[in-house]
Design a protein around this motif. Sequence first.
Motif, short mmCIF file in Angstrom:
data_model
loop_
_atom_site.label_atom_id
_atom_site.label_comp_id
_atom_site.label_asym_id
_atom_site.label_seq_id
_atom_site.Cartn_x
_atom_site.Cartn_y
_atom_site.Cartn_z
N LEU A 1 0.85 -1.19 0.00
CA LEU A 1 0.00 0.00 0.00
C LEU A 1 0.89 1.24 0.00
O LEU A 1 1.74 1.39 0.87
N VAL B 1 3.75 -1.01 3.84
CA VAL B 1 3.10 0.29 3.62
C VAL B 1 4.17 1.35 3.43
O VAL B 1 5.13 1.42 4.20
N MET C 1 -2.61 2.69 9.32
CA MET C 1 -1.58 1.96 8.58
C MET C 1 -1.23 0.66 9.29
O MET C 1 -1.07 -0.39 8.66
N LEU D 1 -1.85 -3.45 8.00
CA LEU D 1 -0.58 -4.15 7.78
C LEU D 1 -0.63 -5.53 8.43
O LEU D 1 -1.17 -5.70 9.53
N ILE E 1 6.74 -0.88 7.49
CA ILE E 1 6.27 0.45 7.10
C ILE E 1 7.48 1.37 6.97
O ILE E 1 8.45 1.24 7.72
#
Length: 281
Positions: free
Chosen positions: A54, A121, A140, A144, A150
């Motif tokens: 993402l 992410v 987020m 996940l 991330i």
Amino acid sequence: MDTQLEQIREQQKATWNKFSPGWRKWDDFTMDWLKPMGDEIIKALEIKPTDTLLDIAAGTGEPGLTIATMASRGKVVITDLAEGMLEVARDKARRKGITNYETVVCDVSELPFDDATFDAVSCRFGFMFFPDMLLAAKEMARVLKPGGKIAAAVWGVPDKNAWVTAIMGTIQKNISLPAPAPGAPGMFRCGSPGFLADLFKQAGFKHVSEKEVTGKLTCGDNERYWNFMNEVAAPVVAALSKADTATTEKIKQQVFELVDQKYPDKKAALDYGAVVVMGEK
């Protein structure tokens, strides 16, 4: 989300849509300039060919489209508030033959995805504009997968970002601008060392670390720098809209003098400093 934050979001959506033609025009230039931060994000995510990723607040599609070429048997979902920006991303994907992606217009505070959907992410230069940054980070984390990674980039402190302070500082010396509310969305809101890392920890991320990335916005000459900032930088345009023609010309000349003084080589290569923060769910 409360009413005030919703108003900020709607204003941002309108602004980014309004400026999407300028971002389209300058896209090659801008993406080349921002690539080092995208590269650090990509490095931190340790992308596998089968990953589903993402990319949030992706604007014209990066680093999401580059990630899609790496996750060749996976998929990238590219999101932004502004449909106009995502149109640019889709056009770029078509030109490059990238098909393992989709674009979604959405708000980071209300991501339209199930829990534990993504392996990674990314978010390049989005956090400082999110009305509620902690809510964004928690969203987020929610989407996940456990163990997923991330990585996000934000601008550092003003002193390391002459590319924007040269023009905005000069504007502020010539025009009386209202002071932003404390904590309001803005370019340097996340710039202090440790700020975004602490936010990640509050959102529940582990193994959080940060890295500084520095470089130059190389425009070639002052006129190109001025034109670029006036076609992609919403705060510059908003501030100059309050000035008459004579004041705008005065500001322009003062900016040119400042840039020449700071960078005597006359190439208008202005310093930037960013922070890339990474973590794991």
